[in-house]
Design a protein around this motif. Sequence first.
Motif, PDB file in Angstrom:
ATOM      1  N   MET A  41      43.574  34.729 -23.022  1.00  0.00           N
ATOM      2  CA  MET A  41      44.912  35.122 -22.610  1.00  0.00           C
ATOM      3  C   MET A  41      45.017  36.640 -22.511  1.00  0.00           C
ATOM      4  O   MET A  41      44.250  37.364 -23.131  1.00  0.00           O
ATOM      5  N   GLY A  42      45.984  37.079 -21.738  1.00  0.00           N
ATOM      6  CA  GLY A  42      46.332  38.491 -21.677  1.00  0.00           C
ATOM      7  C   GLY A  42      47.571  38.753 -22.517  1.00  0.00           C
ATOM      8  O   GLY A  42      48.145  37.835 -23.116  1.00  0.00           O
ATOM      9  N   HIS A  43      48.021  40.006 -22.538  1.00  0.00           N
ATOM     10  CA  HIS A  43      49.126  40.367 -23.421  1.00  0.00           C
ATOM     11  C   HIS A  43      49.999  41.431 -22.782  1.00  0.00           C
ATOM     12  O   HIS A  43      49.510  42.496 -22.401  1.00  0.00           O
ATOM     13  N   HIS A  44      51.278  41.123 -22.657  1.00  0.00           N
ATOM     14  CA  HIS A  44      52.283  42.105 -22.243  1.00  0.00           C
ATOM     15  C   HIS A  44      53.617  41.734 -22.854  1.00  0.00           C
ATOM     16  O   HIS A  44      53.852  40.578 -23.244  1.00  0.00           O
ATOM     17  N   TYR A  45      54.492  42.720 -22.944  1.00  0.00           N
ATOM     18  CA  TYR A  45      55.878  42.508 -23.338  1.00  0.00           C
ATOM     19  C   TYR A  45      56.801  42.886 -22.181  1.00  0.00           C
ATOM     20  O   TYR A  45      56.432  43.660 -21.293  1.00  0.00           O
ATOM     21  N   LEU A  46      58.009  42.342 -22.206  1.00  0.00           N
ATOM     22  CA  LEU A  46      59.077  42.751 -21.292  1.00  0.00           C
ATOM     23  C   LEU A  46      58.680  42.620 -19.830  1.00  0.00           C
ATOM     24  O   LEU A  46      58.838  43.537 -19.025  1.00  0.00           O
ATOM     25  N   VAL A  47      58.143  41.450 -19.491  1.00  0.00           N
ATOM     26  CA  VAL A  47      57.807  41.145 -18.101  1.00  0.00           C
ATOM     27  C   VAL A  47      59.001  40.402 -17.505  1.00  0.00           C
ATOM     28  O   VAL A  47      59.214  39.221 -17.779  1.00  0.00           O
TER      29      VAL A  47
END
Length: 199
Positions: A41-47
Motif C-alpha cells: 500500500m501507499g500512504h497519504h493524508y488529506l486526499v
Amino acid sequence: MKFGLHLFGQHDKDQSPVQNFETILDQVNTARQVGFDLVWMGHHYLVEDNQKFQPIPTLARIAADTGDMHLGTSLLLPLHHPIIIAEQFATLDVITDGKIIIAPVMGYRDIEFDSLNIDKSDRLGRLIEGVQVIKNLWTEDNVSFNGRHFQFNNVTICPQPVQDPRPRYGLAATETNPLNAPVNLEMSGSQIHTKMRRR
C-alpha cells in the motif's frame, strides 16, 4: 521471480466506502489464490479527490486474508512520532506472524505538512532520526534518544516484533538533500545509501 499487488486505494469519493473496501478484499483474495507474494500500500493524508484508505488499519484487516503473502506499505514517517510507528508496526508484525514490511518516505505534499504543523524543511532530519529510533526500539530495552526532533528517556516497547532481528525495512526515496551528500540509513543489518534533493 516474485510478484506483488499494489493496492492503490484510490476510489471514487461518491461511491460507498464500504463497497470500495470490499473491492480491496476481493483483490487480496484473488492475489492469494493466484500465488502472489506481496500486498503493498501507499500512504497519504488529506486526499480530497478520492477515497484513500489508511494503510495501518487496512493491513491489520487484510492480514486475515493474505495467507503466506507478505504485507507492506510506504509510510510518511516525518509526519509521525517514531515511538508510535515502532509500536504500531511491532503489533502488525505479530498479527501477520512476521510478514510485515515498512518503507519510510519523506513526503512532498505541502498540505500534509502544513495541516499537521510540521515544517517541511525538517522532513529529512525527522526521517533519519525516526529510522534510528524505530531500529533501537525494535532491538533494545530501556531506550533513550536525544536528537534534534525527538527526545525521550528509558522507554521500552512491548510486544517486540516477531521477525529477528527486526521487520524488513526498505527506504523509498529518489531525492537529494540540500548539501548533495549521501544519507546513510542502517536497518536490518545493511546500509541503505540514498541521495535526496529538495522539491
